[in-house]
Design a protein around this motif. Structure first.
Motif, PDB file in Angstrom:
ATOM      1  N   VAL A   1       1.587  -1.015  -4.370  1.00 48.71           N
ATOM      2  CA  VAL A   1       2.508  -1.461  -5.442  1.00 48.71           C
ATOM      3  C   VAL A   1       3.676  -0.731  -5.552  1.00 48.71           C
ATOM      4  O   VAL A   1       4.804  -1.422  -5.521  1.00 48.71           O
ATOM      5  CB  VAL A   1       1.557  -1.716  -6.702  1.00 48.71           C
ATOM      6  N   ARG A   2       3.809   0.327  -5.597  1.00 52.46           N
ATOM      7  CA  ARG A   2       4.906   1.221  -5.820  1.00 52.46           C
ATOM      8  C   ARG A   2       5.630   1.101  -4.463  1.00 52.46           C
ATOM      9  O   ARG A   2       7.025   1.408  -4.515  1.00 52.46           O
ATOM     10  CB  ARG A   2       4.642   2.633  -6.161  1.00 52.46           C
ATOM     11  N   ALA A   3       5.196   1.189  -3.375  1.00 52.51           N
ATOM     12  CA  ALA A   3       5.899   0.993  -2.097  1.00 52.51           C
ATOM     13  C   ALA A   3       6.748  -0.504  -1.997  1.00 52.51           C
ATOM     14  O   ALA A   3       7.975  -0.367  -1.873  1.00 52.51           O
ATOM     15  CB  ALA A   3       4.892   1.155  -0.802  1.00 52.51           C
ATOM     16  N   ILE A   4       6.211  -1.514  -2.531  1.00 53.98           N
ATOM     17  CA  ILE A   4       6.692  -2.570  -2.537  1.00 53.98           C
ATOM     18  C   ILE A   4       7.860  -2.634  -3.570  1.00 53.98           C
ATOM     19  O   ILE A   4       8.911  -3.086  -3.161  1.00 53.98           O
ATOM     20  CB  ILE A   4       5.800  -3.824  -2.994  1.00 53.98           C
ATOM     21  N   ALA A   5       7.759  -2.005  -4.851  1.00 55.33           N
ATOM     22  CA  ALA A   5       8.794  -1.891  -5.784  1.00 55.33           C
ATOM     23  C   ALA A   5       9.764  -1.098  -5.136  1.00 55.33           C
ATOM     24  O   ALA A   5      10.827  -1.426  -5.278  1.00 55.33           O
ATOM     25  CB  ALA A   5       8.075  -1.476  -7.025  1.00 55.33           C
TER      26      ALA A   5
ATOM     27  N   PHE B   1       6.647   5.991   0.872  1.00 54.44           N
ATOM     28  CA  PHE B   1       5.543   5.465   0.247  1.00 54.44           C
ATOM     29  C   PHE B   1       5.092   4.354   1.129  1.00 54.44           C
ATOM     30  O   PHE B   1       3.837   4.004   1.327  1.00 54.44           O
ATOM     31  CB  PHE B   1       5.882   4.731  -1.085  1.00 54.44           C
ATOM     32  N   ALA B   2       6.018   3.718   1.900  1.00 53.61           N
ATOM     33  CA  ALA B   2       5.787   2.673   2.858  1.00 53.61           C
ATOM     34  C   ALA B   2       4.843   3.361   4.058  1.00 53.61           C
ATOM     35  O   ALA B   2       3.984   2.865   4.419  1.00 53.61           O
ATOM     36  CB  ALA B   2       6.930   1.842   3.587  1.00 53.61           C
ATOM     37  N   ALA B   3       5.281   4.576   4.388  1.00 56.20           N
ATOM     38  CA  ALA B   3       4.408   5.216   5.325  1.00 56.20           C
ATOM     39  C   ALA B   3       3.089   5.385   5.039  1.00 56.20           C
ATOM     40  O   ALA B   3       2.174   5.557   6.084  1.00 56.20           O
ATOM     41  CB  ALA B   3       5.207   6.613   5.716  1.00 56.20           C
ATOM     42  N   PHE B   4       2.771   5.888   3.909  1.00 57.98           N
ATOM     43  CA  PHE B   4       1.643   6.025   3.311  1.00 57.98           C
ATOM     44  C   PHE B   4       0.774   4.915   3.550  1.00 57.98           C
ATOM     45  O   PHE B   4      -0.385   4.833   3.809  1.00 57.98           O
ATOM     46  CB  PHE B   4       1.326   6.857   1.741  1.00 57.98           C
ATOM     47  N   SER B   5       1.223   4.041   3.101  1.00 61.16           N
ATOM     48  CA  SER B   5       0.612   2.458   3.139  1.00 61.16           C
ATOM     49  C   SER B   5       0.141   2.130   4.529  1.00 61.16           C
ATOM     50  O   SER B   5      -0.971   1.481   4.777  1.00 61.16           O
ATOM     51  CB  SER B   5       1.312   1.385   2.646  1.00 61.16           C
ATOM     52  N   TYR B   6       1.069   2.215   5.476  1.00 53.10           N
ATOM     53  CA  TYR B   6       0.859   1.547   6.998  1.00 53.10           C
ATOM     54  C   TYR B   6       0.451   2.518   7.984  1.00 53.10           C
ATOM     55  O   TYR B   6      -0.030   2.294   9.024  1.00 53.10           O
ATOM     56  CB  TYR B   6       1.932   0.692   7.455  1.00 53.10           C
TER      57      TYR B   6
ATOM     58  N   LEU C   1      14.976   6.674   1.217  1.00 51.47           N
ATOM     59  CA  LEU C   1      13.894   8.004   1.523  1.00 51.47           C
ATOM     60  C   LEU C   1      12.643   7.784   0.954  1.00 51.47           C
ATOM     61  O   LEU C   1      11.735   7.842   1.457  1.00 51.47           O
ATOM     62  CB  LEU C   1      14.855   9.203   1.294  1.00 51.47           C
ATOM     63  N   MET C   2      12.691   7.536  -0.242  1.00 47.94           N
ATOM     64  CA  MET C   2      11.360   7.229  -1.208  1.00 47.94           C
ATOM     65  C   MET C   2      10.689   6.029  -0.520  1.00 47.94           C
ATOM     66  O   MET C   2       9.505   6.094  -0.626  1.00 47.94           O
ATOM     67  CB  MET C   2      11.845   7.106  -2.874  1.00 47.94           C
ATOM     68  N   ALA C   3      11.329   4.832  -0.521  1.00 43.32           N
ATOM     69  CA  ALA C   3      10.831   3.527   0.044  1.00 43.32           C
ATOM     70  C   ALA C   3      10.303   4.043   1.419  1.00 43.32           C
ATOM     71  O   ALA C   3       8.979   3.411   1.672  1.00 43.32           O
ATOM     72  CB  ALA C   3      11.643   2.445   0.113  1.00 43.32           C
TER      73      ALA C   3
END
Length: 256
Positions: free
Chosen positions: A145-149, A25-30, A20-22
């Motif tokens: 960076v945090r999304a990838i991690a 953060f991924a949604a914020f990125s793309y 859920l956290m991934a």
């Protein structure tokens, strides 16, 4: 609840909250940041301020802190049970990657959010542009960076869950679950194999004595010779008395 069941539940919860956290953060990125990037300075600053305020709720904190707590618990239970060591490296990798995301968020993204919250949306355009410039590029970079991690941590926990499932025997695979083991010979109710082998060449009817003996323990060859001698002498059908009378009397012969 057994230790194995508790370990499985902790690993499932860790995988779910980390995923859920991934996704967040991924949604914020793309999606979120590219969309806000096309807005004006006032809209950008005001939009991020409201997002940062709304996101501080029980759901977010449960996932954000739960991913760390459940992954650490899954690691502890794996070390405690010692049943499926194949999943251990992946749980450690997932925890390390999640910790990296946690540190980046706490040390970089949250302070940037706090600094942006102080910017007045009613201020002059130059102040809004400066606040955006100090915030946007750095926040977007470290969010990536945090999304990838976090995505990598999610993938590691998924694979750990797969390996954990492979190492956990099902009810049908547990020894003694079906009464027989794989590769064993089916047994009859009496405990003997249900498909006996070929009959022994020396097998004899029930009640027979040792090999070469009659059913009552007498020598079968002797019995046969006795029967042939009796029948061949013409005594068949005679009584014991008549057989004795027909035999020569030695006393009578000597008296002649």
């Amino acid at each position: 609840m057994s230790l194995k069941t508790l370990h499985t539940a902790a690993l499932l919860a860790a995988t779910l909250t980390t995923g859920l956290m991934a996704g967040l953060f991924a949604a914020f990125s793309y999606a979120v940041m590219p969309g806000l990037g096309k807005a004006g300075d006032r809209t950008f600053v005001e939009g991020m301020q409201r997002i940062n305020t709304a996101i501080l709720n029980g759901w977010f904190m449960s996932c954000f802190l739960g991913g760390l707590a459940f992954t650490a618990l899954a690691l502890f239970l794996n070390l405690r049970s010692g049943a499926d060591r194949s999943a251990l490296p992946w749980i450690i990798a997932g925890l390390a990657l999640y910790l990296a995301m946690f540190v980046v968020t706490s040390a970089i993204n949250v302070p940037l959010n706090d600094a942006l919250a102080k910017a007045a949306t009613s201020g002059n355009p130059s102040e809004l542009a400066a606040a955006r410039q100090d915030f946007e590029s750095k926040w977007v970079t470290w969010n990536t960076v945090r999304a990838i991690a976090n995505v990598a941590a999610f993938a590691a926990l998924i694979w750990a869950l797969v390996l954990h499932g492979r190492a956990t025997p099902t009810d049908s695979e547990a020894p003694g679950a079906s009464g027989t083991h794989r590769g064993s010979t089916p047994m009859s109710a009496a405990g003997a194999p249900s498909h006996p082998g070929p009959a022994s060449p020396t097998a004899r009817p029930a009640g027979a004595g040792p090999q070469g003996m009659g059913p009552y323990g007498t020598d079968s060859h002797a019995s046969n010779s006795y029967a042939s001698n009796s029948y061949g002498s013409g005594s068949y059908g005679q009584t014991p008395g008549s057989a004795s009378a027909s035999a020569p009397n030695p006393a009578a012969s000597s008296a002649r």
